[in-house]
Design an enzyme around this catalytic site. Structure first.
Site, PDB file in Angstrom:
ATOM      1  CD  GLU A   1      34.335  45.864  43.320  1.00  0.00           C
ATOM      2  OE1 GLU A   1      34.477  44.638  43.376  1.00  0.00           O
ATOM      3  OE2 GLU A   1      35.266  46.656  43.073  1.00  0.00           O
TER       4      GLU A   1
ATOM      5  CB  VAL B   1      38.792  35.592  43.522  1.00  0.00           C
ATOM      6  CG1 VAL B   1      40.003  34.828  43.014  1.00  0.00           C
ATOM      7  CG2 VAL B   1      37.551  35.134  42.771  1.00  0.00           C
ATOM      8  N   GLY B   2      40.229  36.880  46.112  1.00  0.00           N
ATOM      9  CA  GLY B   2      41.467  37.190  46.838  1.00  0.00           C
ATOM     10  C   GLY B   2      41.550  36.465  48.174  1.00  0.00           C
TER      11      GLY B   2
ATOM     12  CE  LYS C   1      43.609  33.040  35.493  1.00  0.00           C
ATOM     13  NZ  LYS C   1      42.678  33.406  34.423  1.00  0.00           N
TER      14      LYS C   1
ATOM     15  CB  CYS D   1      39.664  48.444  41.369  1.00  0.00           C
ATOM     16  SG  CYS D   1      41.082  49.269  40.648  1.00  0.00           S
TER      17      CYS D   1
ATOM     18  N   GLY E   1      42.074  41.377  41.563  1.00  0.00           N
ATOM     19  CA  GLY E   1      40.751  40.834  41.252  1.00  0.00           C
ATOM     20  C   GLY E   1      39.794  41.119  42.394  1.00  0.00           C
ATOM     21  CB  SER E   2      36.459  39.787  43.096  1.00  0.00           C
ATOM     22  OG  SER E   2      36.770  38.421  43.030  1.00  0.00           O
TER      23      SER E   2
ATOM     24  CD  GLU F   1      47.080  46.405  45.096  1.00  0.00           C
ATOM     25  OE1 GLU F   1      46.096  47.073  45.437  1.00  0.00           O
ATOM     26  OE2 GLU F   1      48.203  46.557  45.589  1.00  0.00           O
TER      27      GLU F   1
HETATM   28  P1  NAD Z   1      38.029  37.975  39.593  1.00  0.00           P
HETATM   29  O1  NAD Z   1      38.434  37.948  41.023  1.00  0.00           O
HETATM   30  O2  NAD Z   1      36.817  37.238  39.194  1.00  0.00           O
HETATM   31  O3  NAD Z   1      39.216  37.399  38.677  1.00  0.00           O
HETATM   32  C1  NAD Z   1      40.527  37.941  38.698  1.00  0.00           C
HETATM   33  C2  NAD Z   1      41.492  36.889  38.169  1.00  0.00           C
HETATM   34  O4  NAD Z   1      41.553  35.805  39.087  1.00  0.00           O
HETATM   35  C3  NAD Z   1      41.096  36.291  36.823  1.00  0.00           C
HETATM   36  O5  NAD Z   1      42.237  36.059  36.035  1.00  0.00           O
HETATM   37  C4  NAD Z   1      40.446  34.978  37.236  1.00  0.00           C
HETATM   38  O6  NAD Z   1      40.466  34.002  36.221  1.00  0.00           O
HETATM   39  C5  NAD Z   1      41.326  34.582  38.408  1.00  0.00           C
HETATM   40  N1  NAD Z   1      40.727  33.637  39.361  1.00  0.00           N
HETATM   41  C6  NAD Z   1      39.413  33.400  39.609  1.00  0.00           C
HETATM   42  N2  NAD Z   1      39.280  32.442  40.558  1.00  0.00           N
HETATM   43  C7  NAD Z   1      40.530  32.075  40.926  1.00  0.00           C
HETATM   44  C8  NAD Z   1      41.062  31.142  41.875  1.00  0.00           C
HETATM   45  N3  NAD Z   1      40.246  30.385  42.620  1.00  0.00           N
HETATM   46  N4  NAD Z   1      42.385  31.034  42.002  1.00  0.00           N
HETATM   47  C9  NAD Z   1      43.222  31.806  41.263  1.00  0.00           C
HETATM   48  N5  NAD Z   1      42.789  32.694  40.348  1.00  0.00           N
HETATM   49  C10 NAD Z   1      41.460  32.844  40.181  1.00  0.00           C
HETATM   50  O7  NAD Z   1      37.948  39.517  39.185  1.00  0.00           O
HETATM   51  P2  NAD Z   1      37.502  40.164  37.775  1.00  0.00           P
HETATM   52  O8  NAD Z   1      36.042  39.990  37.594  1.00  0.00           O
HETATM   53  O9  NAD Z   1      38.419  39.693  36.693  1.00  0.00           O
HETATM   54  O10 NAD Z   1      37.856  41.701  38.055  1.00  0.00           O
HETATM   55  C11 NAD Z   1      37.015  42.559  38.760  1.00  0.00           C
HETATM   56  C12 NAD Z   1      37.466  42.705  40.196  1.00  0.00           C
HETATM   57  O11 NAD Z   1      38.829  43.110  40.232  1.00  0.00           O
HETATM   58  C13 NAD Z   1      36.703  43.776  40.944  1.00  0.00           C
HETATM   59  O12 NAD Z   1      36.400  43.318  42.238  1.00  0.00           O
HETATM   60  C14 NAD Z   1      37.696  44.935  40.998  1.00  0.00           C
HETATM   61  O13 NAD Z   1      37.497  45.828  42.058  1.00  0.00           O
HETATM   62  C15 NAD Z   1      38.983  44.203  41.117  1.00  0.00           C
HETATM   63  N6  NAD Z   1      40.094  45.052  40.689  1.00  0.00           N
HETATM   64  C16 NAD Z   1      40.929  45.541  41.658  1.00  0.00           C
HETATM   65  C17 NAD Z   1      41.973  46.391  41.299  1.00  0.00           C
HETATM   66  C18 NAD Z   1      42.922  46.917  42.339  1.00  0.00           C
HETATM   67  O14 NAD Z   1      44.034  47.306  41.991  1.00  0.00           O
HETATM   68  N7  NAD Z   1      42.545  46.979  43.609  1.00  0.00           N
HETATM   69  C19 NAD Z   1      42.167  46.725  39.953  1.00  0.00           C
HETATM   70  C20 NAD Z   1      41.274  46.201  39.006  1.00  0.00           C
HETATM   71  C21 NAD Z   1      40.245  45.360  39.383  1.00  0.00           C
END
Ligand code: NAD
Length: 495
Positions: A385, A232-233, A175, A284, A228-229, A250
């Site tokens: 962040e 959410v993580g 996804k 990130c 992701g964030s 991550e």
């Molecule tokens: P996000 O957490 O909003 O979304 C990431 C993914 O998770 C998307 O596909 C989103 O649709 C999905 N998602 C959202 N809610 C969910 C849920 N409840 N259950 C399952 N999946 C869900 O992040 P974003 O805005 O897409 O990306 C930016 C963030 O990602 C920043 O915080 C950045 O630091 C982080 N990031 C981290 C790394 C790393 O390797 N550490 C790399 C790139 C980005």
């Protein structure tokens, strides 16, 4: 003619069962509609998981070097189509063309690494305690992997996860972020063209709380690889715990660059400009704090403000553009709100601080590269962040104070120090709490074959990249073979 794209389930392109779609638009020009993508739900995830589960039983038996041959073909196709994919990615999420080309290149490097890993996937042999007995540990695939990715590296991050997952013999339900469906679709098309069998990689478009969460909670998904964030993580981790899945997280960062008084200031300036404003600060690993030694503070700040205000903002497809738009309206609002928070907290703006609205910028989510001084470590702009082109400057008097400021965050992804003193560099390597430390290099620029990930609230201890990610996507199985022809009991017969 508006293109309407579909999910890929069991090798067939299909609409979401609801029939609903959502729009994907160019963030540099919101009049430009890239396409309509399925707004999927739990029922589509169920179908995709069923296909992945069935495909797993055959795919796990394909010899790993053969799986590697397919990965090599994927790499070759990515090489041939690099420029076209990069242009498409810039249209979709805004970063400048040289950066989207780098994004595809990471996918290429990851494909060739995976191809070669097909001929390694090393296990171990160890001596047994008993005579005429052989002992070894082998890696086995786990099952169905749920892959959930962000929008800022639409090609590289999915490849970091999907390539090692399938190379190891797992099957995938993928996804991608809602802002970058087109690049995800291209990646999956290429994998099919290279010979990935039906059902091994399934693609389901849609929102996080619908599609993402359905994957996370699905009892037949064995592992989740998420980038992701942090917020959410954390939620995802709680939801996955019901089915005790293996989860790799991550997450976010609040990365800093230290510039010591003995640093090469021109080099440090190139580093901070690239680290803070590359990808419009939406990495990130982006540098969002600069820790500046007081002895070079005034001189360096003059250089920094001068360079920052000259950065060329614009459509990433146009030659000469250095800073593209924020990915969407909500991201730009977040940036704007943090700039207001910084001002309310008493920090002083010395560059940027506004929506960029010059020639050709009126229909994109552009924001000026922004620099704050008089920032104290307790301010929110120094702690949280922002994920945009906003840099906070902190003043320091010593290496110890610099490292202490660096570590004063809940995150621990990337870190950088500019110094010409090798002793200071080694102290920094030892004492900085982060997954990545760069010496005389900005906080961004990870290479595909090294471990990638962070400590503290940046993750949960797993690593992507290189050899380390294969630990996540395989299970260790211990194997004992007794060729003595006798009944031997370990521990009891031996001692
Ligand atoms: P996000 O957490 O909003 O979304 C990431 C993914 O998770 C998307 O596909 C989103 O649709 C999905 N998602 C959202 N809610 C969910 C849920 N409840 N259950 C399952 N999946 C869900 O992040 P974003 O805005 O897409 O990306 C930016 C963030 O990602 C920043 O915080 C950045 O630091 C982080 N990031 C981290 C790394 C790393 O390797 N550490 C790399 C790139 C980005």
């Amino acid at each position: 003619m508006i293109r309407r794209y579909q999910n890929l389930i069991n090798g067939k392109w299909v609409d979401a069962q609801s029939g609903k779609t959502y729009e994907n638009r160019n963030p540099a020009n919101w009049d430009e509609l890239i396409g309509l993508f399925p707004k999927s739900g739990k029922e589509d995830v169920d179908e995709a998981v069923k296909a992945a589960r069935a495909a797993f039983e055959k795919w796990r038996l394909v010899p790993a070097p053969k799986r590697g041959d397919i990965m090599r073909k994927v790499g070759d196709i990515l090489v041939d189509r690099k420029m076209e994919i990069a242009r498409e990615m810039t249209r979709e999420m805004g970063k400048v063309l040289s950066e989207t080309m780098g994004d595809v290149q990471e996918g290429i490097d990851t494909a060739y690494y995976a191809a070669s890993e097909g001929r390694r996937l090393f296990g171990r042999t160890v001596p047994s305690e008993l005579p005429d007995k052989f002992a070894m540990a082998i890696r086995v695939p786990i099952g169905v992997a749920g892959i959930i990715t962000p929008w800022n590296f639409p090609m590289a991050i999915p490849t970091w996860k999907i390539f090692p997952a399938v190379l190891s013999g797992n099957t995938v339900v993928f996804k991608p972020a809602t802002d970058t469906p087109k690049t995800a679709l291209t990646l999956v098309e290429i994998m099919m063209e290279a010979g990935i069998p039906e059902g091994v990689v399934n693609l389901v478009f849609g929102g996080g709380s619908e599609v993402g969460n359905a994957i996370v909670e699905h009892p037949d998904v064995d592992l989740i690889s998420f980038t992701g964030s942090t917020s959410v993580g954390k939620q995802l981790s709680r939801n996955a715990s019901e089915t005790l899945k293996r989860v790799s997280l991550e997450l976010g960062g609040k990365n800093a660059q230290i510039v010591m008084d003995d640093a090469d200031l021109d080099l440090a300036l190139d580093g901070i400009i690239w680290g803070a404003f590359g990808t419009t600060g939406q990495r990130c690993t982006a540098t969002s704090r600069l820790i500046l030694h007081e002895k070079i503070y005034d001189k360096f700040m003059t250089m920094l403000v001068d360079r920052t205000t000259k950065l060329k903002i614009g459509d990433g497809l146009l030659p000469g553009t250095e800073v593209g738009p924020c990915v969407n309206e909500s991201q730009r609002k977040t940036v704007q709100s943090y700039v207001e928070i910084g001002q309310r907290e008493g920090a002083t703006l010395v560059a940027g601080g506004s929506i960029a609205s010059g020639n050709g910028l009126g229909k994109g989510w552009f924001y000026e590269p922004t620099v704050f001084v008089n920032v104290t470590p307790t301010m929110r702009i120094a702690k949280e962040e922002i994920f945009g082109p906003v840099l906070s400057i902190l003043r320091t008097r010593s290496l110890e104070e610099s490292i202490s400021l660096m570590n004063d965050t809940v995150y621990g992804l990337s870190s950088s120090i500019y110094t010409s003193d090798v002793n200071k560099a080694f102290v920094a390597i030892r004492d900085i709490k982060a997954g990545i430390t760069y010496i005389n290099v900005p906080t961004i620029g990870a290479e595909a074959h090294l471990p990638f990930g962070g400590v503290k609230q940046t993750g949960n201890g797993h690593r992507e990249g290189g050899w380390t990610v294969y630990d996540f996507f395989t299970e260790w199985k211990a194997v004992y073979i007794d060729y003595s022809g006798k009944f031997q009991r370990a521990q009891i017969d031996n001692y």
